[in-house]
Scaffold this motif. Sequence first.
Motif, short mmCIF file in Angstrom:
data_model
loop_
_atom_site.label_atom_id
_atom_site.label_comp_id
_atom_site.label_asym_id
_atom_site.label_seq_id
_atom_site.Cartn_x
_atom_site.Cartn_y
_atom_site.Cartn_z
N ARG A 107 0.83 -1.21 0.00
CA ARG A 107 0.00 0.00 0.00
C ARG A 107 0.87 1.25 0.00
NH1 ARG A 107 -2.79 -1.54 3.76
NH2 ARG A 107 -4.49 -2.50 2.59
N PRO A 139 -3.51 2.85 -2.43
CA PRO A 139 -4.63 2.06 -1.92
C PRO A 139 -5.51 1.42 -2.99
CG PRO A 139 -5.18 4.37 -1.85
CD PRO A 139 -3.76 4.29 -2.35
N HIS A 162 -7.06 -1.07 -5.33
CA HIS A 162 -6.95 -2.52 -5.25
C HIS A 162 -6.56 -3.17 -6.58
CE1 HIS A 162 -9.09 -1.77 -1.48
NE2 HIS A 162 -8.57 -2.91 -1.09
N TRP A 210 -3.59 4.74 9.16
CA TRP A 210 -4.20 4.34 7.89
C TRP A 210 -5.70 4.34 8.05
CZ3 TRP A 210 -6.58 -0.51 6.36
CH2 TRP A 210 -6.82 -0.58 4.99
#
Length: 365
Positions: free
Chosen positions: A298, A303, A305, A364
């Motif tokens: 990450r 972030p 996917h 996060w």
Amino acid sequence: MSAAEDSHDVGGADKSASGPASRSRVSAVLVSLTLALVIVAVLSACIGQVPTSPLEVLGSILHRIGLDLGPMPAHPSGEVTLWEVRFPRVVLAICVGAALGCSGALLQGVFSNPLAEPGVIGVSAGAAVGASAVIVVGGTFVAGWAVAAAAFVAGLFTTAAVYLLARHEGRTEVVTLVLTGVAINAFAGGLIAFFTFVASPSARDQIVFWQLGSLNGASWNAVMIVAPMTVVGIAATVMIAPRLDLLALGEHAARHLGVNVERLRQFAVLIVALLVSASVAFTGIILFVGLIVPHLMRILVGPGHRALIPASALAGALVLLVADLGSRSLIDNADLPLGMLTALVGGPFFFWLLRRTRAQQGGWA
């Protein structure tokens, strides 16, 4: 962090991810991971009691596919050792590592929780219960396939039990699912302790060693089972990656954008159960790969996917291959437990990673 802030952060990440610089960075990370994986795989195939060079490893592979290029292993047992011992172990390590890395990224995305990892839904603990039960009932000479089959079935059953117990009025809240997983893990831990207590000394040693994790029993038969499940599981995860990005905006926003959140979670839990059950059935419990690898990826790829999942799969395979190489080479004529190494290295590394992330981003979201 509020939902508005979440939306702003994810939107900003998506915009940046669409730019040429970010695409170049993601491509560079994926290519670097692939090259590193190939290099480590070749080196891993070289190391052992039977001396083999990288050129001999490549030559053996090329000869098997019909290309008479490169030297063959000079040692009389080199060819057999490569294809019956080392290559199955290398391929199984890649498959299991990829499965654990992908599972961790999927669970952290669908739960919106950075601490989510395959063990949180009980699959690893359930598999350990199944393996322990068969070892105790079957005794010292229980077949390895019986242990693997019991671990696989028990892992799937435990995951299904966690999900069904967490459902309420047709919905499954993330907090309820996690807490249910904690309770089931505790209960499974008690069962494992009971089986360990009533087992014979030899069976007790086998239970303990299984829980520490190892690729010592790798074979092509195991690869033929784990590899297809790994490929299908990763492909299915990539397919739902866009919906995982929408879910990062928050449940209400995701539903407004057409995402069936409950069905998405059901599908995600099913994928993780299949991936992890198949993996731990043949290797035992391997800690921290599914937790640490997605965190690190990450940081490198962001972030989103669609990039995070393949990066986590490649990095998971690389991490487990390196760990297995260390387990075979750190001490002469000894095969160290794989789970022990990943825990000893992964624990301090994860603490450093958390400190770094918190210092730079304030945690996060």
